[in-house]
Structure formats: structure tokens, C-alpha cells
Design an enzyme around this catalytic site. Sequence first.
Site, mmCIF file in Angstrom:
data_model
loop_
_atom_site.group_PDB
_atom_site.id
_atom_site.type_symbol
_atom_site.label_atom_id
_atom_site.label_comp_id
_atom_site.label_asym_id
_atom_site.label_seq_id
_atom_site.Cartn_x
_atom_site.Cartn_y
_atom_site.Cartn_z
ATOM 1 N N HIS A 156 105.901 109.189 33.288
ATOM 2 C CA HIS A 156 106.749 108.244 34.023
ATOM 3 C C HIS A 156 108.105 108.880 34.333
ATOM 4 C CE1 HIS A 156 103.910 105.095 32.732
ATOM 5 N NE2 HIS A 156 104.389 104.401 33.746
ATOM 6 N N LYS A 160 112.581 105.438 32.197
ATOM 7 C CA LYS A 160 111.754 104.495 31.419
ATOM 8 C C LYS A 160 112.218 104.472 29.965
ATOM 9 C CE LYS A 160 106.999 103.044 30.542
ATOM 10 N NZ LYS A 160 107.333 101.629 30.796
HETATM 11 P P1 NAD Z 1 115.147 98.083 35.659
HETATM 12 O O1 NAD Z 1 116.065 98.421 34.521
HETATM 13 O O2 NAD Z 1 115.332 98.793 36.962
HETATM 14 O O3 NAD Z 1 115.257 96.498 35.968
HETATM 15 C C1 NAD Z 1 115.428 95.512 35.000
HETATM 16 C C2 NAD Z 1 116.402 94.489 35.585
HETATM 17 O O4 NAD Z 1 116.496 93.355 34.715
HETATM 18 C C3 NAD Z 1 117.836 95.059 35.721
HETATM 19 O O5 NAD Z 1 118.269 94.909 37.068
HETATM 20 C C4 NAD Z 1 118.661 94.170 34.795
HETATM 21 O O6 NAD Z 1 119.953 93.917 35.318
HETATM 22 C C5 NAD Z 1 117.822 92.889 34.793
HETATM 23 N N1 NAD Z 1 118.145 91.996 33.695
HETATM 24 C C6 NAD Z 1 118.397 92.329 32.390
HETATM 25 N N2 NAD Z 1 118.709 91.213 31.702
HETATM 26 C C7 NAD Z 1 118.649 90.173 32.557
HETATM 27 C C8 NAD Z 1 118.878 88.775 32.434
HETATM 28 N N3 NAD Z 1 119.222 88.219 31.264
HETATM 29 N N4 NAD Z 1 118.688 88.002 33.520
HETATM 30 C C9 NAD Z 1 118.359 88.523 34.720
HETATM 31 N N5 NAD Z 1 118.134 89.858 34.907
HETATM 32 C C10 NAD Z 1 118.286 90.656 33.838
HETATM 33 O O7 NAD Z 1 113.680 98.270 35.106
HETATM 34 P P2 NAD Z 1 112.284 98.344 35.921
HETATM 35 O O8 NAD Z 1 111.906 99.755 36.156
HETATM 36 O O9 NAD Z 1 112.336 97.395 37.075
HETATM 37 O O10 NAD Z 1 111.267 97.791 34.807
HETATM 38 C C11 NAD Z 1 111.433 96.523 34.205
HETATM 39 C C12 NAD Z 1 110.284 96.260 33.240
HETATM 40 O O11 NAD Z 1 109.052 96.174 33.958
HETATM 41 C C13 NAD Z 1 110.080 97.370 32.188
HETATM 42 O O12 NAD Z 1 109.676 96.771 30.964
HETATM 43 C C14 NAD Z 1 108.946 98.192 32.779
HETATM 44 O O13 NAD Z 1 108.215 98.932 31.825
HETATM 45 C C15 NAD Z 1 108.109 97.088 33.368
HETATM 46 N N6 NAD Z 1 107.151 97.493 34.410
HETATM 47 C C16 NAD Z 1 105.937 96.881 34.397
HETATM 48 C C17 NAD Z 1 105.000 97.137 35.381
HETATM 49 C C18 NAD Z 1 103.705 96.357 35.401
HETATM 50 O O14 NAD Z 1 102.873 96.557 36.298
HETATM 51 N N7 NAD Z 1 103.498 95.423 34.457
HETATM 52 C C19 NAD Z 1 105.295 98.067 36.398
HETATM 53 C C20 NAD Z 1 106.541 98.690 36.401
HETATM 54 C C21 NAD Z 1 107.485 98.381 35.412
#
Ligand code: NAD
Length: 269
Positions: A156, A160
Amino acid sequence: MTRVAIVGVAGRMGRTLVSAVEQDTGATLAGGIVEPGSSLAGADIGELAGVGKRGVKAVDSLSAIVDDFDVLIDFTAPQVTLANLAFCAEHGKRIVIGTTGMSDDELAQLDAYRGKVAMVFAPNMSVGVNLTLKLLETAAKALGDEGYDIEIIESHHRHKVDAPSGTAIKMGEVVADSLGRTLKEHGVFERVGQCGPRTDKEIGFATVRAGDIVGEHTVMFATEGERIEITHKASSRMTFAKGAVRAARWVADQENGRYDMQDVLALNE
Ligand code: NAD
């Protein structure tokens, strides 16, 4: 039309989800939530996503848009997701959870909501990955206990925060379940120094973190004379986002319960 709100709308997945909802003919963009106190509250979520003004402003609390949406999509962090799950249960909303990296205790807390809210929870929302899980089940049943060593390698992007990926763990669980093993007993997450030869039943994990890799997973079944590798490579976050929007449309009509992408795609039938 399913009215969808996106938590973490300024994040990597949040921004992609805005485009995915827009492209979906069965869903509409009903709201976007940023972190409490964020300077992005009040910004147009289309502009945050880089697709131009859409007339929907980001808010920094779910209460502000409680009457506007049917399904929440949450790709944030474990504690944030658990709080949002409680909110959805209390207010009769449905939720799609993509957040990974939950501890056993956090997973138990999530599971306790299965009778109180309709949720889809999947560490990987891509259709291709969920089909891959089915292929792994078949491969493990056919090969696993006949002297094949099983190793899982995932890569990744450098940002991450959890490892191994939720998808790699899910792949390991599917393989372990198919062979009557458990990751608690047979998962090997670290090898360093004089760690000795591998044991027959262990399932090894290796992690790469580099550059902008969206997500790659290989499960290797290796024995003397041959090696089978089942690989999935994501080239864009859109695959996860489209899967999440499909899950949102699907869960809008479901009873309370905990579902996964295999349920959404009818791969469990
Ligand atoms: P990222 O850090 O870019 O985004 C997370 C967002 O959440 C940030 O913008 C942050 O400001 C926001 N956030 C944090 N606390 C918050 C709150 N209390 N209220 C509102 N917003 C809040 O991360 P990302 O790359 O987008 O990944 C996020 C999650 O999704 C990770 O756990 C990642 O592993 C997971 N993910 C899952 C899949 C899937 O298919 N299930 C795919 C990609 C990523």
C-alpha cells in the site's frame, strides 16, 4: 434514490466517494462531514472533491444533517466509526463502514450493534477483491492441507497507518477458515533474526509500504515443484468507492444486522 452522507469527506476515500455517489444513478449526495472544528466546515463538498461546486456544504457534526440522509458511508478511523455507528443506531440510519485497523475490542464493540442497526462492514469494498475471497476459499480447500505453504503479501501507499491491511487479514481468515485453522494460532506477522524454519500450518504475512500504491494483495500457495499465486491489484480508489455506494443502495432496504460485501454481491448464496 438513496440519500447518502459521507464522513471524512475531505479524506482520500471521502473525496473519491463524492465522485462515486455522483456517478451512481440510484444515489444522491446528501451531506459530507469533516472533523469537529475543521476549517473545512462550510466548504462545498464538490469543491473539496475537485469536481466543482455541488451546492452541498460540509458540516462538522452528524446532528446538523440528521434529517437529510438515509445511509452514512464511513471511511475514517476506528473510534470515529464506533461513535458514528452509535449515532446511526440511535437515529434509525443505516451505515456502510470501510474503516480498517480495528482492535479485537473495537470489533467486539462494533459487533454489539448488529441487532440495533443495518450495517455493511468490509475491509475491502472492491467487487474484484470479494470475488478473489471466493477463489481463495476454493484454492485453500483444494490445496491447503497437501503440503502447500501459504503466504500473504500486501503493498500500500506510504500514508497507510495500519498493517497488515484489513484485506490481507480477511484473506488470511478466509484461507484459515477453509482449512480449520485460526490466525490467532497460525498467523505469523513478523520474522526477524534467527526465527527458524517455517512450520507447515503457519500463514505468513508480509507488508510493503511505498509511494502511491493503491492496494495490492497476493496469496501464495507454494510447494515443491510449483507455486500458485492469486493476486488482486487495485489501480484506483474508485473501485472501493463504487463498491461502497453499491453497498449503501443495498443496505437501504435491509433489516438490522451486520452484513459484508459477500452479502451485497450475493456471493454467499
Ligand atoms: P484519510 O486519512 O485520507 O481520510 C480519513 C478522513 O477522516 C480524514 O479526512 C479525517 O479528517 C477524517 N476524520 C477523522 N476524524 C473525523 C471525525 N471525527 N469526523 C469526520 N471526519 C473525520 O484516510 P483514507 O485513505 O481515506 O482511509 C480511511 C480508512 O478507510 C482507513 O481505515 C483505510 O484503511 C480504509 N480504507 C478502506 C477501504 C475499503 O475498501 N474498505 C479502501 C480504502 C481505504
